[in-house]
Design a protein around this motif. Structure first.
Motif, PDB file in Angstrom:
ATOM      1  N   LEU A 170     -51.178 -17.110 -22.792  1.00  0.00           N
ATOM      2  CA  LEU A 170     -51.832 -18.274 -22.197  1.00  0.00           C
ATOM      3  C   LEU A 170     -50.994 -18.785 -21.034  1.00  0.00           C
ATOM      4  O   LEU A 170     -49.782 -18.986 -21.172  1.00  0.00           O
ATOM      5  CB  LEU A 170     -51.960 -19.405 -23.226  1.00  0.00           C
ATOM      6  CG  LEU A 170     -53.119 -19.371 -24.223  1.00  0.00           C
ATOM      7  CD1 LEU A 170     -52.953 -20.530 -25.200  1.00  0.00           C
ATOM      8  CD2 LEU A 170     -54.455 -19.464 -23.519  1.00  0.00           C
ATOM      9  N   LEU A 171     -51.625 -18.999 -19.893  1.00  0.00           N
ATOM     10  CA  LEU A 171     -50.978 -19.606 -18.738  1.00  0.00           C
ATOM     11  C   LEU A 171     -51.556 -21.010 -18.587  1.00  0.00           C
ATOM     12  O   LEU A 171     -52.733 -21.166 -18.250  1.00  0.00           O
ATOM     13  CB  LEU A 171     -51.245 -18.779 -17.477  1.00  0.00           C
ATOM     14  CG  LEU A 171     -50.890 -17.290 -17.555  1.00  0.00           C
ATOM     15  CD1 LEU A 171     -51.286 -16.588 -16.269  1.00  0.00           C
ATOM     16  CD2 LEU A 171     -49.401 -17.108 -17.813  1.00  0.00           C
ATOM     17  N   LEU A 172     -50.741 -22.011 -18.844  1.00  0.00           N
ATOM     18  CA  LEU A 172     -51.216 -23.393 -18.871  1.00  0.00           C
ATOM     19  C   LEU A 172     -50.632 -24.163 -17.695  1.00  0.00           C
ATOM     20  O   LEU A 172     -49.421 -24.322 -17.582  1.00  0.00           O
ATOM     21  CB  LEU A 172     -50.825 -24.072 -20.183  1.00  0.00           C
ATOM     22  CG  LEU A 172     -51.268 -23.355 -21.469  1.00  0.00           C
ATOM     23  CD1 LEU A 172     -50.855 -24.167 -22.691  1.00  0.00           C
ATOM     24  CD2 LEU A 172     -52.778 -23.111 -21.469  1.00  0.00           C
ATOM     25  N   ASP A 173     -51.524 -24.647 -16.816  1.00  0.00           N
ATOM     26  CA  ASP A 173     -51.119 -25.347 -15.599  1.00  0.00           C
ATOM     27  C   ASP A 173     -51.373 -26.835 -15.775  1.00  0.00           C
ATOM     28  O   ASP A 173     -52.514 -27.294 -15.697  1.00  0.00           O
ATOM     29  CB  ASP A 173     -51.912 -24.794 -14.405  1.00  0.00           C
ATOM     30  CG  ASP A 173     -51.286 -25.167 -13.070  1.00  0.00           C
ATOM     31  OD1 ASP A 173     -50.304 -25.934 -13.060  1.00  0.00           O
ATOM     32  OD2 ASP A 173     -51.782 -24.692 -12.027  1.00  0.00           O
ATOM     33  N   GLU A 174     -50.317 -27.574 -16.055  1.00  0.00           N
ATOM     34  CA  GLU A 174     -50.354 -29.031 -16.212  1.00  0.00           C
ATOM     35  C   GLU A 174     -51.341 -29.496 -17.290  1.00  0.00           C
ATOM     36  O   GLU A 174     -52.215 -30.335 -17.029  1.00  0.00           O
ATOM     37  CB  GLU A 174     -50.695 -29.705 -14.873  1.00  0.00           C
ATOM     38  CG  GLU A 174     -49.738 -29.393 -13.747  1.00  0.00           C
ATOM     39  CD  GLU A 174     -48.424 -30.172 -13.862  1.00  0.00           C
ATOM     40  OE1 GLU A 174     -48.274 -30.955 -14.817  1.00  0.00           O
ATOM     41  OE2 GLU A 174     -47.569 -29.984 -12.994  1.00  0.00           O
ATOM     42  N   PRO A 175     -51.243 -29.007 -18.520  1.00  0.00           N
ATOM     43  CA  PRO A 175     -52.183 -29.451 -19.555  1.00  0.00           C
ATOM     44  C   PRO A 175     -52.037 -30.922 -19.929  1.00  0.00           C
ATOM     45  O   PRO A 175     -52.953 -31.502 -20.523  1.00  0.00           O
ATOM     46  CB  PRO A 175     -51.836 -28.551 -20.746  1.00  0.00           C
ATOM     47  CG  PRO A 175     -50.416 -28.162 -20.524  1.00  0.00           C
ATOM     48  CD  PRO A 175     -50.279 -28.025 -19.039  1.00  0.00           C
ATOM     49  N   MET A 176     -50.905 -31.546 -19.592  1.00  0.00           N
ATOM     50  CA  MET A 176     -50.700 -32.963 -19.918  1.00  0.00           C
ATOM     51  C   MET A 176     -51.196 -33.906 -18.814  1.00  0.00           C
ATOM     52  O   MET A 176     -51.160 -35.125 -18.995  1.00  0.00           O
ATOM     53  CB  MET A 176     -49.200 -33.247 -20.135  1.00  0.00           C
ATOM     54  CG  MET A 176     -48.492 -32.308 -21.063  1.00  0.00           C
ATOM     55  SD  MET A 176     -48.979 -32.544 -22.779  1.00  0.00           S
ATOM     56  CE  MET A 176     -48.068 -31.199 -23.531  1.00  0.00           C
ATOM     57  N   ALA A 177     -51.645 -33.343 -17.687  1.00  0.00           N
ATOM     58  CA  ALA A 177     -52.004 -34.173 -16.537  1.00  0.00           C
ATOM     59  C   ALA A 177     -53.091 -35.172 -16.904  1.00  0.00           C
ATOM     60  O   ALA A 177     -54.150 -34.809 -17.416  1.00  0.00           O
ATOM     61  CB  ALA A 177     -52.470 -33.291 -15.386  1.00  0.00           C
ATOM     62  N   GLY A 178     -52.812 -36.441 -16.656  1.00  0.00           N
ATOM     63  CA  GLY A 178     -53.789 -37.502 -16.880  1.00  0.00           C
ATOM     64  C   GLY A 178     -53.934 -37.959 -18.313  1.00  0.00           C
ATOM     65  O   GLY A 178     -54.781 -38.807 -18.609  1.00  0.00           O
ATOM     66  N   LEU A 179     -53.122 -37.426 -19.217  1.00  0.00           N
ATOM     67  CA  LEU A 179     -53.230 -37.814 -20.617  1.00  0.00           C
ATOM     68  C   LEU A 179     -52.428 -39.078 -20.898  1.00  0.00           C
ATOM     69  O   LEU A 179     -51.365 -39.292 -20.331  1.00  0.00           O
ATOM     70  CB  LEU A 179     -52.737 -36.685 -21.527  1.00  0.00           C
ATOM     71  CG  LEU A 179     -53.466 -35.351 -21.461  1.00  0.00           C
ATOM     72  CD1 LEU A 179     -52.931 -34.412 -22.537  1.00  0.00           C
ATOM     73  CD2 LEU A 179     -54.966 -35.526 -21.605  1.00  0.00           C
ATOM     74  N   GLY A 180     -52.944 -39.899 -21.810  1.00  0.00           N
ATOM     75  CA  GLY A 180     -52.204 -41.058 -22.279  1.00  0.00           C
ATOM     76  C   GLY A 180     -51.156 -40.646 -23.298  1.00  0.00           C
ATOM     77  O   GLY A 180     -51.039 -39.471 -23.661  1.00  0.00           O
ATOM     78  N   VAL A 181     -50.427 -41.624 -23.785  1.00  0.00           N
ATOM     79  CA  VAL A 181     -49.324 -41.348 -24.708  1.00  0.00           C
ATOM     80  C   VAL A 181     -49.817 -40.662 -25.979  1.00  0.00           C
ATOM     81  O   VAL A 181     -49.260 -39.652 -26.421  1.00  0.00           O
ATOM     82  CB  VAL A 181     -48.577 -42.653 -25.060  1.00  0.00           C
ATOM     83  CG1 VAL A 181     -47.517 -42.396 -26.133  1.00  0.00           C
ATOM     84  CG2 VAL A 181     -47.933 -43.255 -23.817  1.00  0.00           C
ATOM     85  N   THR A 182     -50.878 -41.191 -26.574  1.00  0.00           N
ATOM     86  CA  THR A 182     -51.400 -40.622 -27.814  1.00  0.00           C
ATOM     87  C   THR A 182     -51.964 -39.229 -27.587  1.00  0.00           C
ATOM     88  O   THR A 182     -51.726 -38.299 -28.378  1.00  0.00           O
ATOM     89  CB  THR A 182     -52.493 -41.526 -28.407  1.00  0.00           C
ATOM     90  OG1 THR A 182     -51.938 -42.825 -28.644  1.00  0.00           O
ATOM     91  CG2 THR A 182     -53.026 -40.965 -29.714  1.00  0.00           C
ATOM     92  N   GLU A 183     -52.716 -39.060 -26.475  1.00  0.00           N
ATOM     93  CA  GLU A 183     -53.287 -37.759 -26.167  1.00  0.00           C
ATOM     94  C   GLU A 183     -52.200 -36.726 -25.886  1.00  0.00           C
ATOM     95  O   GLU A 183     -52.304 -35.568 -26.295  1.00  0.00           O
ATOM     96  CB  GLU A 183     -54.223 -37.870 -24.962  1.00  0.00           C
ATOM     97  CG  GLU A 183     -55.502 -38.644 -25.239  1.00  0.00           C
ATOM     98  CD  GLU A 183     -56.351 -38.819 -23.997  1.00  0.00           C
ATOM     99  OE1 GLU A 183     -57.586 -38.828 -24.120  1.00  0.00           O
ATOM    100  OE2 GLU A 183     -55.771 -38.954 -22.894  1.00  0.00           O
ATOM    101  N   SER A 184     -51.141 -37.149 -25.187  1.00  0.00           N
ATOM    102  CA  SER A 184     -50.033 -36.233 -24.903  1.00  0.00           C
ATOM    103  C   SER A 184     -49.369 -35.767 -26.193  1.00  0.00           C
ATOM    104  O   SER A 184     -49.037 -34.585 -26.345  1.00  0.00           O
ATOM    105  CB  SER A 184     -49.003 -36.907 -23.994  1.00  0.00           C
ATOM    106  OG  SER A 184     -49.515 -37.108 -22.704  1.00  0.00           O
ATOM    107  N   ALA A 185     -49.174 -36.692 -27.120  1.00  0.00           N
ATOM    108  CA  ALA A 185     -48.562 -36.336 -28.399  1.00  0.00           C
ATOM    109  C   ALA A 185     -49.431 -35.333 -29.152  1.00  0.00           C
ATOM    110  O   ALA A 185     -48.917 -34.380 -29.760  1.00  0.00           O
ATOM    111  CB  ALA A 185     -48.345 -37.593 -29.243  1.00  0.00           C
TER     112      ALA A 185
END
Length: 255
Positions: A170-185
């Motif tokens: 899997l090549l993941l390009d910025e999967p955390m972009a725009g996520l809030g704290v809970t979503e990032s966790a």
């Protein structure tokens, strides 16, 4: 030594006088999560685009499980087990979550796209879609249109779309972009589980997530990899501190 899942040898890509990737060398082992970090404009997305076949290198080689894929088109690389998620979501907004995943499975299996309805009606495709959605925690949202999913759920759906193609890597390009704290966790937890099943190359600006997840980290600056190592080695590397981390206080999480 075992053949790495991904090996990159002296990859070069230029845009006019700018060298976006400057003789990049990289290895990713099976079951490894390898993070690529670096400042904006370092060449991270350009590197990912070359790995997927969406951008041709001017020099160098890319090997997937020992096979030279350097000149293969993107669809051939996908068939060999390479999948990508993008910085900006690339989903079909008016289709349901299950439809998006089923269409990805349909494309990977070489079925016709003459009628989108085929993916809705084919039991095998539907089963694959629901299995992928369950894997990322979206089984209960299968019949919800993408436009009604939260940003975090859309990120999860992108992973389900990728998993439906049965990737080795899997090549993941910025999967955390725009996520809030809970979503990032939640995303960190999901990636931590997925790394047991598939190799992952992660491009990410969220340093807390990177240092929590990565087995190894490579630091890309002006198209060159200036350091590769474990999170602890990268955290202590003086050149990395000067070039990128600076005064950022990165906490390495264990476990």
């Amino acid at each position: 030594m075992a053949e790495p899942l991904l090996r990159v040898d002296n990859l070069v890509r230029r845009f006019g006088g700018i060298v976006a990737t400057d003789h990049v060398c990289l290895e990713v082992g099976r079951g490894e999560l390898h993070a690529i970090i670096g400042p904006n404009g370092a060449g991270k997305t350009t590197l990912i685009s070359q790995l997927t076949g969406h951008l041709a290198p001017h020099a160098g080689y890319i090997y997937l499980a020992g096979r030279d894929i350097s000149r293969l088109p993107a669809y051939r690389r996908s068939a060999l087990g390479l999948a990508r998620s993008f910085q900006i979501t690339s989903l079909l907004p008016d289709f349901t979550a299950a439809d998006n995943v089923a269409l990805a499975a349909q494309a990977h299996d070489g079925h016709s796209f003459r009628f989108f309805a085929n993916a809705r009606k084919e039991p095998q495709l539907r089963a694959a879609a629901h299995a992928a959605l369950e894997r990322v925690g979206l089984g209960h949202r299968a019949d919800v249109p993408v436009v009604r999913l939260s940003h975090g759920e859309q990120r999860q759906l992108e992973l389900a779309v990728a998993l439906a193609t049965r990737p080795q890597l899997l090549l993941l390009d910025e999967p955390m972009a725009g996520l809030g704290v809970t979503e990032s966790a939640s995303m960190v937890k999901l990636l931590s589980e997925l790394r047991r099943e598939v190799g992952i190359v992660l491009v990410e600006h969220d340093m807390e997530a990177v240092f929590a997840l990565a087995d190894r980290i490579s630091v890309l600056v002006y198209g060159r990899i200036i350091a590769s190592g474990t999170p602890e080695e990268i955290r202590k590397n003086d050149e990395v501190k000067r070039a990128y981390l600076g005064d950022q206080h990165v906490v390495v999480k264990h476990g």
